[in-house]
Design an enzyme around this catalytic site. Structure first.
Site, short mmCIF file in Angstrom:
data_model
loop_
_atom_site.label_atom_id
_atom_site.label_comp_id
_atom_site.label_asym_id
_atom_site.label_seq_id
_atom_site.Cartn_x
_atom_site.Cartn_y
_atom_site.Cartn_z
N CYS A 27 61.02 96.38 -19.15
CA CYS A 27 61.41 95.44 -18.07
C CYS A 27 62.97 95.56 -17.75
O CYS A 27 63.84 96.06 -18.52
CB CYS A 27 61.13 94.00 -18.39
SG CYS A 27 59.55 93.60 -18.82
N CYS B 28 64.23 90.15 -15.62
CA CYS B 28 62.80 89.75 -15.44
C CYS B 28 62.48 88.32 -15.78
O CYS B 28 62.74 87.82 -16.62
CB CYS B 28 61.96 90.75 -16.54
SG CYS B 28 60.08 90.74 -16.30
N CYS C 263 56.84 97.25 -16.38
CA CYS C 263 56.37 95.69 -16.04
C CYS C 263 55.93 95.42 -14.83
O CYS C 263 56.35 95.93 -13.59
CB CYS C 263 57.26 94.82 -16.35
SG CYS C 263 57.44 93.01 -16.00
N CYS D 268 58.47 92.60 -12.94
CA CYS D 268 59.91 92.91 -12.41
C CYS D 268 59.86 94.23 -11.67
O CYS D 268 60.80 94.64 -11.13
CB CYS D 268 60.86 92.71 -13.50
SG CYS D 268 60.74 93.91 -14.82
N CYS E 187 57.53 102.75 -42.69
CA CYS E 187 57.77 101.56 -41.62
C CYS E 187 56.47 100.80 -41.33
O CYS E 187 56.63 99.61 -41.07
CB CYS E 187 58.58 102.04 -40.68
SG CYS E 187 57.68 103.40 -39.81
#
Length: 358
Positions: free
Chosen positions: A37, A41, A68, A71, A318
């Site tokens: 975005c 936004c 997005c 936006c 991770c």
């Protein structure tokens, strides 16, 4: 004076405030939704640990994020060039379409004009942008539990070999240019979760990622730049050891790896990656818990960014880090893989306890 991008903390504050002063200088990529975005936004704001800031649209798309719909960051530039405006509108309507040069010619566009216009505004051609949009959709297919073959076809590849060859083309070098150079070697390793690319030298592992990770081409380029070494297809003894270690891991025999990993990243990032390796298989931890374990309670966001910068999947785990509420958070290999790895390691841990008790 050149614009220097502010820190992520400043950009996150600008995102919360919808500050137009930073609009166009950076974009936010939301790892939980795979959407990027503008900072202005109006959509609901993401948590800081789910935000990755990029300098331009090209970097967002290369990392596998889609624009997005509120936006519309791609259409921000639509008033600057009617050709760009029309093609972005067309791409927005048909993001899954496999655009080619013949399509542009048939619509009456001059190919060189289109190429220059998009390169000037986005740093990539229209066809490159369209392909990255398809790759982003393929990543969503995987994140939702879809099959690798479906993602491969959605990304525009008719065969598995073509899917892999597209990245091979990025790492391959012309033979004449390799003479006398020290090389990194890249090869594919088959796993139950799909093929992985391993890049090694004669002594250590430099990169291990799933082949369909959208950001992989960008990671390879960064590796070449950081290491100042060329990459060619091939194997070293490290590749063979890695293949054997992964076989034992996926078969449930062992979660011990013992492979030397090359020292990329900043000192702080390496500290985070070392802390990740200390999380036992079968256990998980939140970012805040990891920060406390490291004695860096105020660095939760920085730790989350370092976690996202990890380029050694599975071995630097991770995937063992969850959201504060215990939910799955962004994972470059796809949330379905993260869920699979966590459950696989829990089963391995349970089996080890049973064996000891027996």
């Amino acid at each position: 004076m050149l614009f220097t991008r502010p820190t992520d903390e400043v950009l996150y504050d600008a995102l919360i405030a919808r500050d137009p002063a930073y609009d166009g200088f950076a974009y936010v990529c939301v790892t939980s939704t795979r959407i990027f975005c503008r900072l202005t936004c109006p959509a609901r704001k993401p948590k800081p640990e789910n935000c990755v800031f990029q300098d331009n649209v090209a970097a967002c798309l290369e990392a596998g994020f889609r624009p997005c719909k509120r936006c519309r960051p791609l259409l921000k530039y639509k008033d600057q060039d009617p050709t760009v405006s029309a093609l972005l509108d067309a791409l927005e309507k048909e993001p899954a379409r496999r655009w080619c040069e013949d399509d542009l010619r048939a619509a009456g566009y001059d190919l060189s004009t289109v190429r220059r216009a998009f390169k000037r505004q986005f740093g990539m051609s229209f066809l490159e942008m369209a392909r990255l949009r398809r790759v982003g959709q393929a990543a969503e297919t995987l994140a939702e539990g879809g099959r690798v073959i479906d993602a491969q076809i959605d990304a525009g590849f008719e065969s598995g070999s073509g899917f892999r060859a597209a990245i091979n083309a990025l790492v391959g070098e012309a033979p004449a240019g390799l003479r006398g150079q020290t090389l990194l070697k890249a090869d594919w390793l088959a796993t139950p979760l799909g093929p992985m690319m391993a890049i090694v030298d004669d002594h250590a592992l430099h990169l291990l990622e799933f082949a369909d990770r959208p950001a992989l081409p960008n990671e390879i380029r960064h590796l070449k730049e950081r290491s100042r070494m060329s990459i060619a297809s091939g194997r070293t003894p490290v590749t063979d050891i890695l293949a054997a270690v992964l076989d034992r891991y996926f078969s449930g025999e062992s979660s011990e790896f013992g492979i030397r990993i090359a020292g990329h990243g900043t000192g702080f990032e390496r500290d985070v990656w070392t802390a990740l390796q200390a999380i036992p298989a079968g256990e998980t931890m939140s970012y805040s818990e990891l920060a406390r374990k490291m004695g860096r309670e105020s660095a939760v966001r920085a730790i989350a960014r370092a976690n996202g910068a990890n380029r050694i999947a599975i071995l630097i785990p991770c995937h063992r880090v969850l959201g504060a509420d215990g939910s799955l958070t962004g994972y470059g290999g796809g949330l379905w893989r993260k869920r699979w790895l966590i459950e696989h390691e829990r089963r391995m841990a349970a089996n080890r306890k049973s064996s000891v008790a027996g």
